[in-house]
Design a protein around this motif. Structure first.
Motif, short mmCIF file in Angstrom:
data_model
loop_
_atom_site.label_atom_id
_atom_site.label_comp_id
_atom_site.label_asym_id
_atom_site.label_seq_id
_atom_site.Cartn_x
_atom_site.Cartn_y
_atom_site.Cartn_z
N LEU A 31 75.40 85.95 -6.93
CA LEU A 31 74.46 87.05 -7.16
C LEU A 31 73.14 86.59 -7.78
CD1 LEU A 31 77.01 89.62 -8.64
CD2 LEU A 31 76.22 89.44 -6.25
N SER A 32 72.06 87.25 -7.37
CA SER A 32 70.75 87.05 -8.02
C SER A 32 70.82 87.66 -9.43
CB SER A 32 69.65 87.74 -7.22
OG SER A 32 69.79 89.15 -7.31
N ASP A 33 69.82 87.44 -10.23
CA ASP A 33 69.82 88.00 -11.59
C ASP A 33 69.93 89.51 -11.58
OD1 ASP A 33 69.67 85.44 -12.66
OD2 ASP A 33 67.50 85.51 -12.94
N GLY A 34 69.17 90.17 -10.70
CA GLY A 34 69.22 91.63 -10.62
C GLY A 34 70.58 92.14 -10.17
N GLU A 35 71.14 91.48 -9.16
CA GLU A 35 72.47 91.86 -8.68
C GLU A 35 73.53 91.63 -9.76
OE1 GLU A 35 72.25 90.77 -3.94
OE2 GLU A 35 72.43 89.13 -5.39
N LEU A 36 73.39 90.53 -10.49
CA LEU A 36 74.35 90.21 -11.54
C LEU A 36 74.36 91.29 -12.62
CD1 LEU A 36 76.41 88.06 -12.45
CD2 LEU A 36 74.56 87.00 -13.75
N ALA A 37 73.18 91.78 -12.99
CA ALA A 37 73.09 92.84 -14.00
C ALA A 37 73.78 94.11 -13.49
CB ALA A 37 71.63 93.11 -14.35
N THR A 38 73.56 94.46 -12.22
CA THR A 38 74.20 95.64 -11.64
C THR A 38 75.71 95.44 -11.61
OG1 THR A 38 72.26 96.12 -10.29
CG2 THR A 38 74.34 97.09 -9.58
N TRP A 39 76.16 94.27 -11.18
CA TRP A 39 77.59 93.97 -11.11
C TRP A 39 78.24 94.08 -12.49
CZ3 TRP A 39 80.12 89.64 -13.28
CH2 TRP A 39 81.48 89.57 -12.99
N GLN A 40 77.58 93.53 -13.52
CA GLN A 40 78.13 93.58 -14.87
C GLN A 40 78.26 95.02 -15.37
OE1 GLN A 40 75.23 90.93 -16.56
NE2 GLN A 40 76.69 89.23 -16.66
N ALA A 41 77.22 95.83 -15.11
CA ALA A 41 77.24 97.23 -15.55
C ALA A 41 78.35 98.01 -14.83
CB ALA A 41 75.88 97.89 -15.30
N ARG A 42 78.45 97.83 -13.53
CA ARG A 42 79.50 98.54 -12.77
C ARG A 42 80.88 98.06 -13.18
NH1 ARG A 42 77.36 99.51 -6.59
NH2 ARG A 42 75.45 100.57 -7.21
N SER A 43 81.03 96.77 -13.34
CA SER A 43 82.35 96.22 -13.70
C SER A 43 82.81 96.70 -15.06
CB SER A 43 82.30 94.69 -13.68
OG SER A 43 82.08 94.23 -12.37
N ALA A 44 81.87 96.85 -15.99
CA ALA A 44 82.22 97.31 -17.34
C ALA A 44 82.72 98.75 -17.31
CB ALA A 44 81.02 97.18 -18.27
N ARG A 45 82.11 99.56 -16.45
CA ARG A 45 82.46 100.98 -16.41
C ARG A 45 83.57 101.28 -15.41
NH1 ARG A 45 78.29 106.01 -16.31
NH2 ARG A 45 79.88 107.55 -16.77
N TRP A 46 83.48 100.67 -14.23
CA TRP A 46 84.45 100.90 -13.15
C TRP A 46 84.78 99.55 -12.51
CZ3 TRP A 46 79.52 103.36 -12.48
CH2 TRP A 46 79.46 104.66 -12.95
N PRO A 47 85.77 98.85 -12.99
CA PRO A 47 86.07 97.50 -12.48
C PRO A 47 86.21 97.42 -10.96
CG PRO A 47 87.35 97.94 -14.45
CD PRO A 47 86.66 99.22 -14.09
N ASP A 48 86.83 98.40 -10.34
CA ASP A 48 86.97 98.36 -8.87
C ASP A 48 85.63 98.49 -8.16
OD1 ASP A 48 89.66 97.90 -8.89
OD2 ASP A 48 90.24 99.99 -8.55
N ARG A 49 84.73 99.32 -8.70
CA ARG A 49 83.39 99.43 -8.11
C ARG A 49 82.62 98.13 -8.25
NH1 ARG A 49 79.54 104.01 -9.58
NH2 ARG A 49 78.34 103.06 -7.91
N GLY A 50 82.77 97.46 -9.37
CA GLY A 50 82.13 96.17 -9.56
C GLY A 50 82.63 95.14 -8.56
N LEU A 51 83.94 95.15 -8.35
CA LEU A 51 84.54 94.22 -7.40
C LEU A 51 84.04 94.49 -5.98
CD1 LEU A 51 86.60 91.95 -6.98
CD2 LEU A 51 88.34 93.72 -6.71
N LYS A 52 83.98 95.75 -5.58
CA LYS A 52 83.48 96.09 -4.24
C LYS A 52 82.00 95.77 -4.10
CE LYS A 52 87.04 99.41 -3.13
NZ LYS A 52 87.38 100.77 -2.81
#
Length: 136
Positions: A31-52
């Protein structure tokens, strides 16, 4: 004129196994830096959404690399290909670094579609050659 077409399907369970084996380092590689930040936020709140999210980005970048005909060879690098969304939610490809220079020099434009289901994420990319016509 169509320059290339790429498609990819990604097993979400494989992404989960890679994350369990390598931790966040795996996501940082993809992931790019921007994508990584989105992934981290989603994973923290909804782990399955972060994984998808990770699986769709992985799939879209694989499809893009096929559409441009480079695979994962320079100047194609995971982090230089970023999948963003416009306000309406439509996904777009934003390029960085040498990959952006290479892509623009060939007067290319890309269209991407991503989707996911329980166990799979899939992507389709069409790359067009759109020559710039000089104005008189």
């Amino acid at each position: 004129m169509i320059f290339g077409i790429g498609t990819d399907i990604c097993d979400v369970r494989r992404m989960r196994a890679s994350l369990e084996r390598h931790g966040e380092r795996f996501a940082q590689k993809i992931l790019s830096d921007g994508e990584l930040a989105t992934w981290q936020a989603r994973s923290a709140r909804w782990p399955d959404r972060g994984l998808k999210y990770l699986a769709t980005r992985f799939s879209a970048k694989e499809a893009f690399s096929k559409a441009i005909g480079l695979g994962l060879h320079l100047p194609m690098r995971w982090r230089d290909c970023e999948i963003t969304n416009v306000a309406s939610g439509k996904p777009e490809i934003v390029l960085h670094g040498a990959l952006k220079t290479w892509f623009e020099a060939r007067q290319l434009t890309a269209h991407v579609s991503v989707t996911d289901e329980t166990d799979y994420a899939a992507s389709f990319v069409v790359v067009e050659h759109v020559p710039v016509i000089p104005t008189p």
